[in-house]
Write a protein that holds these residues in place. Structure first.
Motif, PDB file in Angstrom:
ATOM      1  N   SER A   1       2.838  -7.565  -6.260  1.00  0.00           N
ATOM      2  CA  SER A   1       2.839  -6.124  -6.043  1.00  0.00           C
ATOM      3  C   SER A   1       4.279  -5.705  -5.782  1.00  0.00           C
ATOM      4  O   SER A   1       5.067  -6.463  -5.211  1.00  0.00           O
TER       5      SER A   1
ATOM      6  N   THR B   1       2.384   4.846  -2.343  1.00  0.00           N
ATOM      7  CA  THR B   1       3.174   5.068  -3.552  1.00  0.00           C
ATOM      8  C   THR B   1       4.608   5.480  -3.251  1.00  0.00           C
ATOM      9  O   THR B   1       5.452   5.448  -4.134  1.00  0.00           O
TER      10      THR B   1
ATOM     11  N   ARG C   1       7.098  -2.559  -4.566  1.00  0.00           N
ATOM     12  CA  ARG C   1       7.300  -1.320  -3.806  1.00  0.00           C
ATOM     13  C   ARG C   1       8.791  -0.990  -3.789  1.00  0.00           C
ATOM     14  O   ARG C   1       9.631  -1.859  -3.529  1.00  0.00           O
TER      15      ARG C   1
ATOM     16  N   GLU D   1       0.832  -1.194   0.000  1.00  0.00           N
ATOM     17  CA  GLU D   1       0.000   0.000   0.000  1.00  0.00           C
ATOM     18  C   GLU D   1       0.876   1.256   0.000  1.00  0.00           C
ATOM     19  O   GLU D   1       1.929   1.291   0.625  1.00  0.00           O
TER      20      GLU D   1
END
Length: 308
Positions: free
Chosen positions: A261, A186, A263, A184
């Protein structure tokens, strides 16, 4: 001065009508081809493409440059053919070492360009897990090899008479299962946020990865699964299945077939440098030609030479 590899990318998009189709034709991934086109637009000082939901089309500036590019590329192909005859590249053998990620995602388009220019040279490709490619060049088993190093790392200088030349530097990123809480946001995620998190530990005894693994352990990341394979496909599959998170090269994350995902991490000092190992001025004519294509395709990375 325009780079020939980027001009070829523009022509391919013009003919294919989309970046994805053009990338498949050239043997690139779509993100890698997009990077080449972005660099070409900076060189041209103008927008060359307009992307839309069905693909991409060239702007007026793009059409103008593509017409000229076709002529330039035809002339270059003819020049390579004539120079090959002068340099003795109309026969012989070129032996190339690589590691899996580079062999799958980076080397094919470069070898394809070499083959188009020098169809009579026999190509042999051998897989070496770094730092094995360096030893193979030293032993004369291959003419040149792609290898990698990681930061943090403790790599030493290359053997005498061997050049380790950086081609591409990429960040290491965090990969998680889709919907994972750490994915979660950005902004960059502090490495300290991995403390207590189950980690897929990637080949902790493998020399190139050892520095990264130690840094993650110091940050408190807890190994949940130790994956002794230096290949990343299994690591990404385990992460996608929710068995833990992992820190992998950005290219690996973007090319994974498993849903993930991604990051970025803070600090951004976790990196992988992909380099080419060769004999410097003692390189054969075929090896020197492939070196030029590698430099043109990827540009020089930052940092100095060192063993993988």
């Amino acid at each position: 001065m325009y780079d020939a590899t980027r001009l070829a990318a523009l022509v391919a998009v013009a003919e294919a009508g989309s970046i994805t189709k053009a990338a498949a034709r050239l043997g690139y991934t779509a993100p890698a081809l997009s990077q080449q086109l972005a660099k070409l637009e900076r060189e041209a000082g103008a927008a060359l493409l307009v992307r839309h939901h069905r693909g991409a089309r060239l702007t007026a500036a793009g059409e103008l440059l593509a017409v000229r590019a076709r002529r330039v590329l035809d002339e270059l192909d003819q020049a390579r053919h004539e120079l090959a005859q002068l340099a003795g590249l109309s026969g012989g053998r070129l032996r190339v070492g690589t590691f899996t990620t580079a062999g799958v995602h980076l080397l094919p388009p470069v070898l394809s360009a070499f083959r188009r220019a020098h169809p009579d040279v026999e190509l042999a490709v051998t897989d070496y897990e770094p730092p094995g490619g360096i030893a193979a060049v030293v032993a004369g088993d291959v003419d040149l090899a792609l290898t990698h190093t990681y930061e943090p790392s403790g790599s030493g200088p290359p053997p005498v008479g061997i050049v380790v030349e950086p081609l591409l530097v990429e960040e290491l990123v965090l990969v998680t299962s889709v919907g994972h809480r750490l994915a979660e946001g950005t902004g960059r995620l502090a490495v300290t946020e991995l403390a207590g998190r189950p980690l897929i530990s990637s080949a902790p005894t493998h020399p190139p990865r050892r520095g990264v693994e130690n840094a993650l352990a110091e940050a408190g990341a807890t190994p949940a699964v130790v994956c002794e394979s230096p290949g990343y496909a299994l690591v990404c599959a385990l992460v996608s299945a929710g068995l833990g998170v992992a820190v992998v090269p950005e290219m690996v994350a973007s090319m994974s077939s498993a849903p993930l995902s991604v990051r970025r991490l803070e600090p951004a000092s976790f990196r992988r440098t992909i380099s080419v190992v060769h004999h410097g001025e003692r390189a054969t004519a075929a090896a020197a030609t492939l070196l030029a294509l590698l430099r043109g395709g990827f540009g020089r990375g930052s940092g100095g030479s060192g063993a993988g």
